[in-house]
Design a protein around this motif. Structure first.
Motif, PDB file in Angstrom:
ATOM      1  N   UNK A  93       0.839  -1.116  -0.074  1.00 22.90           N
ATOM      2  CA  UNK A  93      -0.065   0.119  -0.034  1.00 22.90           C
ATOM      3  C   UNK A  93       0.844   1.267   0.042  1.00 22.90           C
ATOM      4  N   UNK A  94       0.735   2.253  -0.698  1.00 22.29           N
ATOM      5  CA  UNK A  94       1.225   3.453  -1.192  1.00 22.29           C
ATOM      6  C   UNK A  94       0.664   4.722  -0.884  1.00 22.29           C
ATOM      7  N   UNK A  95       1.072   5.445   0.150  1.00 30.25           N
ATOM      8  CA  UNK A  95       0.345   6.548   0.434  1.00 30.25           C
ATOM      9  C   UNK A  95       0.739   7.599  -0.529  1.00 30.25           C
ATOM     10  N   UNK A  96      -0.146   8.533  -1.297  1.00 31.47           N
ATOM     11  CA  UNK A  96       0.287   9.670  -1.866  1.00 31.47           C
ATOM     12  C   UNK A  96      -0.503  10.755  -1.764  1.00 31.47           C
ATOM     13  N   UNK A  97       0.146  11.997  -2.195  1.00 29.55           N
ATOM     14  CA  UNK A  97      -0.465  13.311  -1.636  1.00 29.55           C
ATOM     15  C   UNK A  97      -0.294  14.182  -3.011  1.00 29.55           C
ATOM     16  N   UNK A  98      -1.430  14.846  -3.185  1.00 27.28           N
ATOM     17  CA  UNK A  98      -1.307  15.815  -4.325  1.00 27.28           C
ATOM     18  C   UNK A  98      -1.063  17.315  -3.504  1.00 27.28           C
ATOM     19  N   UNK A  99       0.112  17.676  -3.793  1.00 26.77           N
ATOM     20  CA  UNK A  99       0.653  18.808  -2.916  1.00 26.77           C
ATOM     21  C   UNK A  99       1.095  19.743  -3.825  1.00 26.77           C
TER      22      UNK A  99
END
Length: 124
Positions: A93-99
């Motif tokens: 499981x990979x966390x992502x952020x649109x930042x």
């Protein structure tokens, strides 16, 4: 740059629960959306869930009703509560952020950032 640190993965039996956490840090101006992808061996990475700054959430059909996503904007942290886990949930499981991030020159850039991944294994 944005650093995403994930935690909470592990081995659980079918029907069990896990809570994943992901904390973002770095030169963050704002975070629009945060979420989780997963990738099983031999398969493409797929979106599990995401949540916007306005708390609008999307879930993959396979996890609807079982997973819950939430975020703490003050801490730049996103959580994934996984209940009623199934063997087919086994994946990294990979966390992502649109930042939107700031640079030393004052330029701001919006882009996607990724965590290192955490293994979730559902097995008896």
């Amino acid at each position: 740059q944005v650093q995403l640190v994930e935690s909470g993965g592990g081995l659980v039996q079918p029907g069990g629960s896990l809570r994943l956490s992901c904390a973002a840090s770095g030169s963050i101006f704002s975070i629009n959306a945060m979420g989780w992808y997963r990738q099983a061996p031999g398969k493409q990475r797929e979106l599990v869930a995401k949540i916007t700054s306005g708390a609008y959430a999307n879930f993959a059909d396979s996890v609807k009703g079982r997973f819950t996503i939430s975020r703490d904007n003050a801490k730049n942290t996103v959580y994934l509560q996984m209940n009623s886990l199934k063997p087919e949930d086994t994946a990294v499981y990979y966390c992502y952020a649109d930042s939107t991030t700031t640079q030393g020159t004052g330029v701001m850039i919006r882009g996607d950032y990724w965590g290192q991944g955490t293994q979730v294994t559902v097995s008896s």
